[in-house]
Each structure stands twice: as C-alpha cells, then as structure tokens.
Scaffold this motif. Structure first.
Motif, PDB file in Angstrom:
ATOM      1  N   ALA A  28       0.840  -1.201   0.000  1.00  0.00           N
ATOM      2  CA  ALA A  28       0.000   0.000   0.000  1.00  0.00           C
ATOM      3  C   ALA A  28       0.878   1.255   0.000  1.00  0.00           C
ATOM      4  O   ALA A  28       0.579   2.242  -0.692  1.00  0.00           O
ATOM      5  N   ARG A  29       1.969   1.229   0.761  1.00  0.00           N
ATOM      6  CA  ARG A  29       2.881   2.366   0.809  1.00  0.00           C
ATOM      7  C   ARG A  29       3.545   2.576  -0.563  1.00  0.00           C
ATOM      8  O   ARG A  29       3.670   3.708  -1.037  1.00  0.00           O
ATOM      9  N   LYS A  30       3.956   1.487  -1.211  1.00  0.00           N
ATOM     10  CA  LYS A  30       4.571   1.586  -2.540  1.00  0.00           C
ATOM     11  C   LYS A  30       3.574   2.142  -3.560  1.00  0.00           C
ATOM     12  O   LYS A  30       3.922   2.967  -4.399  1.00  0.00           O
ATOM     13  N   ARG A  31       2.339   1.678  -3.495  1.00  0.00           N
ATOM     14  CA  ARG A  31       1.307   2.152  -4.404  1.00  0.00           C
ATOM     15  C   ARG A  31       1.053   3.648  -4.195  1.00  0.00           C
ATOM     16  O   ARG A  31       0.911   4.411  -5.155  1.00  0.00           O
ATOM     17  N   LYS A  32       1.033   4.078  -2.943  1.00  0.00           N
ATOM     18  CA  LYS A  32       0.825   5.479  -2.623  1.00  0.00           C
ATOM     19  C   LYS A  32       1.982   6.337  -3.154  1.00  0.00           C
ATOM     20  O   LYS A  32       1.770   7.401  -3.742  1.00  0.00           O
ATOM     21  N   LEU A  33       3.216   5.874  -2.975  1.00  0.00           N
ATOM     22  CA  LEU A  33       4.381   6.592  -3.484  1.00  0.00           C
ATOM     23  C   LEU A  33       4.383   6.630  -5.019  1.00  0.00           C
ATOM     24  O   LEU A  33       4.742   7.647  -5.620  1.00  0.00           O
ATOM     25  N   LEU A  34       3.961   5.524  -5.617  1.00  0.00           N
ATOM     26  CA  LEU A  34       3.889   5.482  -7.082  1.00  0.00           C
ATOM     27  C   LEU A  34       2.875   6.490  -7.597  1.00  0.00           C
ATOM     28  O   LEU A  34       3.141   7.226  -8.559  1.00  0.00           O
ATOM     29  N   LEU A  35       1.716   6.577  -6.963  1.00  0.00           N
ATOM     30  CA  LEU A  35       0.707   7.547  -7.371  1.00  0.00           C
ATOM     31  C   LEU A  35       1.212   8.977  -7.190  1.00  0.00           C
ATOM     32  O   LEU A  35       0.966   9.841  -8.036  1.00  0.00           O
ATOM     33  N   ARG A  36       1.937   9.235  -6.112  1.00  0.00           N
ATOM     34  CA  ARG A  36       2.506  10.563  -5.903  1.00  0.00           C
ATOM     35  C   ARG A  36       3.522  10.900  -7.005  1.00  0.00           C
ATOM     36  O   ARG A  36       3.524  12.005  -7.552  1.00  0.00           O
ATOM     37  N   ARG A  37       4.407   9.949  -7.311  1.00  0.00           N
ATOM     38  CA  ARG A  37       5.403  10.189  -8.351  1.00  0.00           C
ATOM     39  C   ARG A  37       4.756  10.400  -9.707  1.00  0.00           C
ATOM     40  O   ARG A  37       5.146  11.291 -10.463  1.00  0.00           O
ATOM     41  N   MET A  40       3.142  13.864  -9.794  1.00  0.00           N
ATOM     42  CA  MET A  40       4.159  14.913  -9.923  1.00  0.00           C
ATOM     43  C   MET A  40       4.732  14.931 -11.348  1.00  0.00           C
ATOM     44  O   MET A  40       4.962  15.993 -11.917  1.00  0.00           O
ATOM     45  N   PHE A  41       4.948  13.750 -11.922  1.00  0.00           N
ATOM     46  CA  PHE A  41       5.428  13.680 -13.300  1.00  0.00           C
ATOM     47  C   PHE A  41       4.403  14.284 -14.255  1.00  0.00           C
ATOM     48  O   PHE A  41       4.769  15.018 -15.175  1.00  0.00           O
ATOM     49  N   PHE A  42       3.128  14.000 -14.031  1.00  0.00           N
ATOM     50  CA  PHE A  42       2.078  14.554 -14.883  1.00  0.00           C
ATOM     51  C   PHE A  42       2.036  16.075 -14.781  1.00  0.00           C
ATOM     52  O   PHE A  42       1.932  16.772 -15.792  1.00  0.00           O
ATOM     53  N   VAL A  46       2.825  18.676 -17.817  1.00  0.00           N
ATOM     54  CA  VAL A  46       1.876  19.716 -18.227  1.00  0.00           C
ATOM     55  C   VAL A  46       2.554  21.082 -18.233  1.00  0.00           C
ATOM     56  O   VAL A  46       2.377  21.863 -19.173  1.00  0.00           O
ATOM     57  N   VAL A  47       3.346  21.377 -17.217  1.00  0.00           N
ATOM     58  CA  VAL A  47       4.034  22.672 -17.136  1.00  0.00           C
ATOM     59  C   VAL A  47       5.030  22.821 -18.290  1.00  0.00           C
ATOM     60  O   VAL A  47       5.072  23.852 -18.965  1.00  0.00           O
ATOM     61  N   VAL A  48       5.812  21.786 -18.543  1.00  0.00           N
ATOM     62  CA  VAL A  48       6.784  21.833 -19.641  1.00  0.00           C
ATOM     63  C   VAL A  48       6.066  21.970 -20.985  1.00  0.00           C
ATOM     64  O   VAL A  48       6.480  22.761 -21.842  1.00  0.00           O
ATOM     65  N   SER A  49       4.987  21.242 -21.169  1.00  0.00           N
ATOM     66  CA  SER A  49       4.218  21.334 -22.408  1.00  0.00           C
ATOM     67  C   SER A  49       3.657  22.739 -22.595  1.00  0.00           C
ATOM     68  O   SER A  49       3.685  23.277 -23.713  1.00  0.00           O
TER      69      SER A  49
END
Length: 124
Positions: A28-37, A40-42, A46-49
């Motif tokens: 669950a912790r890994k899934r939560k960190l993955l969603l955060r990453r 943040m990548f998204f 969007v900002v770079v685009s």
C-alpha cells in the motif's frame, strides 16, 4: 428483541499472518508513493508542455511579423534600386555638355545666340 450482536473475531497470531500484514502495508505504501510520483510527473509534463507551446506560438507570431516586415523592405529595396538606376543614368547624361545645354534651355529658358524662345502653354 432484535439485538445486534457484534462478532468478535480473533486474529491468528502466526508469523505467516504477520508477514502478510507487513507485505500488505508495504504494498500500500509503494502504491501510494507510485501515485505521488506519477502525479508529480504529470504536473511537470503539463508545465513543460505549456511553456513549449507558448514559446512556439510566440516565435511563430514573431516570425510572421518579421516576414511581413521583410516583404515591405524588399519592395522598398526594389524601388530604391530603380531610383538608383535612374540617378546613375542622370549622372551619365549630366556629364554630356550637349545635354546640359539642352536642359538649361528647357528648364531655365536660356537661349543660344540668335535664338528666340517661345513658350507654349500645356494642355490640361
């Protein structure tokens, strides 16, 4: 007499169960960190685009104005080159004494010896 009974279930306290609970918490912790990453990548994507698209639009509009300005300057250059050619021809003509005499008689009404000048009005 409907009474709600709470069921009390006792957990099995074995090492296998404890390992599974720890593994579920870690998952669950890994899934939560993955969603955060990923979020943040998204956001970063969007900002770079946005900056890339806005700079592209700005450069395109600047290029269009420069091309329009270049067209106007090309026309002006062609006109000035024609004028330069005419002036070069005038310089060549002004080096000729006969042409200067003819021009002086025409423009300033000078006359040669024994010559009478008649001015004829121009027709409108």
């Amino acid at each position: 007499m409907n009474t709600v009974r709470e069921k009390s279930i006792a957990k099995i306290q074995t090492t296998y169960v404890k390992q599974k609970e720890v593994a579920e918490i870690a998952s669950a912790r890994k899934r939560k960190l993955l969603l955060r990453r990923l979020s943040m990548f998204f956001v970063l994507a969007v900002v770079v685009s946005y900056f890339m698209i806005s700079s592209y639009i700005f450069q395109t509009s600047a290029l269009d104005t420069k091309m329009a300005q270049k067209g106007k300057l090309d026309e002006e250059l062609a006109e000035l080159q024609k004028q330069q050619q005419v002036l070069k021809e005038d310089i060549i003509k002004l080096n000729d004494d006969d042409y200067i005499a003819k021009l002086a008689r025409k423009e300033y009404f000078f006359s040669d010896n024994n010559e009478v000048i008649f001015t004829i009005p121009e027709k409108n």
